[in-house]
Design a protein around this motif. Structure first.
Motif, PDB file in Angstrom:
ATOM      1  N   ASP A  97      89.966  65.183  62.397  1.00 12.50           N
ATOM      2  CA  ASP A  97      90.204  65.446  60.981  1.00 12.50           C
ATOM      3  C   ASP A  97      89.256  64.631  60.100  1.00 12.50           C
ATOM      4  OD1 ASP A  97      91.863  66.623  58.787  1.00 12.50           O
ATOM      5  OD2 ASP A  97      92.320  64.511  58.437  1.00 12.50           O
ATOM      6  N   ALA A 100      85.686  66.046  60.549  1.00 11.60           N
ATOM      7  CA  ALA A 100      85.565  67.386  59.968  1.00 11.60           C
ATOM      8  C   ALA A 100      85.477  67.325  58.445  1.00 11.60           C
ATOM      9  CB  ALA A 100      86.744  68.260  60.392  1.00 11.60           C
ATOM     10  N   ARG A 101      86.279  66.455  57.831  1.00 12.22           N
ATOM     11  CA  ARG A 101      86.258  66.350  56.376  1.00 12.22           C
ATOM     12  C   ARG A 101      84.895  65.878  55.876  1.00 12.22           C
ATOM     13  NH1 ARG A 101      89.298  62.481  54.852  1.00 12.22           N
ATOM     14  NH2 ARG A 101      90.521  61.994  56.705  1.00 12.22           N
ATOM     15  N   THR A 104      82.166  68.696  56.630  1.00 13.54           N
ATOM     16  CA  THR A 104      82.334  69.875  55.787  1.00 13.54           C
ATOM     17  C   THR A 104      81.691  69.632  54.423  1.00 13.54           C
ATOM     18  OG1 THR A 104      84.367  70.498  56.919  1.00 13.54           O
ATOM     19  CG2 THR A 104      84.008  71.457  54.756  1.00 13.54           C
ATOM     20  N   ALA A 133      92.459  71.122  68.149  1.00  6.89           N
ATOM     21  CA  ALA A 133      91.914  70.652  66.870  1.00  6.89           C
ATOM     22  C   ALA A 133      90.387  70.725  66.875  1.00  6.89           C
ATOM     23  CB  ALA A 133      92.377  69.219  66.600  1.00  6.89           C
ATOM     24  N   ARG A 137      88.562  72.907  64.097  1.00  7.32           N
ATOM     25  CA  ARG A 137      87.960  72.179  62.974  1.00  7.32           C
ATOM     26  C   ARG A 137      86.469  71.911  63.136  1.00  7.32           C
ATOM     27  NH1 ARG A 137      91.201  69.004  59.911  1.00  7.32           N
ATOM     28  NH2 ARG A 137      89.429  69.139  58.466  1.00  7.32           N
TER      29      ARG A 137
END
Length: 273
Positions: A97, A100-101, A104, A133, A137
């Motif tokens: 997570d 990925a944030r 992105t 995940a 992601r």
């Protein structure tokens, strides 16, 4: 007073990966590979892995906390206009997570994913959650993917990959699912005298083949292959050129491999810069 001289012509790549204490794989292999191929490397560390010689050299893994990981990503993405990014061992849904944030928002050029899948199907729970995940992601962000034999099975949905034709089919399926260039690694897993990998990018299908050097996988080969692809893309190579150079680099590194008291040999990154 002497000023600091900098050059903007040196390609810079970041690896997002785990430490492997003996130096054979993970972030250590990535940074050595970048250096050997003439690319400046920086690191955002996700976890620390140390083999346990008292327990059949099993993995002991300590995760880096999420704020520390986010801080590293912030520092590296602020300091450099990154020419390429490699993703290796992430290890948990929380780490996926966080990464990925950042990616992105960053939308880096040349994002290479070594899709480290850990669930072999028997252990639902944390391993399966992590793999799901990763697929949800990280996979959609990748420009280039380097799955090994097991990962090619998982990502393609195929029941078996025992022939080069099946490896070609897996590469096609993974490309169609992700949109990324794919270098599917057969290595020593397929029968025959050659270590075979398959490149496919939606247009070009190429079988990359070299005589096998022994019948046992060498530590660091997968990490170094993906890192070599990353380095070559950072230098401006096409995906196919990067795949070819990476294959040659890993073949040479296996030939020059290092033995130790561990029950596996380790690839050596031979300088080609």
């Amino acid at each position: 007073m002497g000023g600091m001289t900098t050059t903007t012509s040196t390609p810079v790549a970041m690896t997002i990966a785990g430490s492997e204490a003996t130096g054979g794989a993970g972030a250590q292999a990535d940074l050595k590979t970048f250096q050997a191929l003439g690319v400046y490397g920086c690191l955002s560390l996700t976890c620390i892995v140390s083999f346990d010689p008292k327990n059949d050299w099993a993995h002991r893994l300590t995760a880096v906390d999420q704020q520390t990981l986010a801080d590293q990503l912030e520092a590296n993405t602020a300091a450099y206009d990154l020419d390429a990014v490699k993703i290796g061992m992430l290890g948990s849904p929380a780490t996926i997570d966080t990464v990925a944030r950042v990616l992105t928002d960053l939308k880096p050029r040349n994002l290479v994913l070594d899709p480290v899948l850990i669930c072999k199907g028997q252990e639902p729970g944390a391993a399966l959650d992590t793999d799901e995940a990763l697929k949800a992601r990280i996979l959609p962000l990748a420009d280039f993917i380097t799955p090994n034999h097991f990962e090619s099975l998982s990502l393609s949905g195929m029941d078996e990959i025992t022939t080069v034709a099946q490896l070609e089919e897996a590469a096609r399926r993974i490309h169609e699912a992700s949109g990324a260039a794919v270098l599917a690694k057969g290595g020593v897993r397929l029968e025959g005298p050659d270590a075979v990998d398959v490149f496919y990018d939606g247009e070009t299908l190429e079988v990359l083949s070299a005589p096998k050097i022994g019948e046992v996988a060498v530590a660091g080969a997968g990490c170094s292959l993906a890192a070599a692809v990353t380095a070559e893309l950072a230098k401006g190579a096409t995906p196919l050129e990067a795949a070819r150079t990476a294959k040659d680099f890993v073949t040479e590194g296996i030939r020059e491999r290092l033995a130790s008291h561990a029950p596996f040999d380790t690839l050596r990154q031979i300088n080609r810069a």
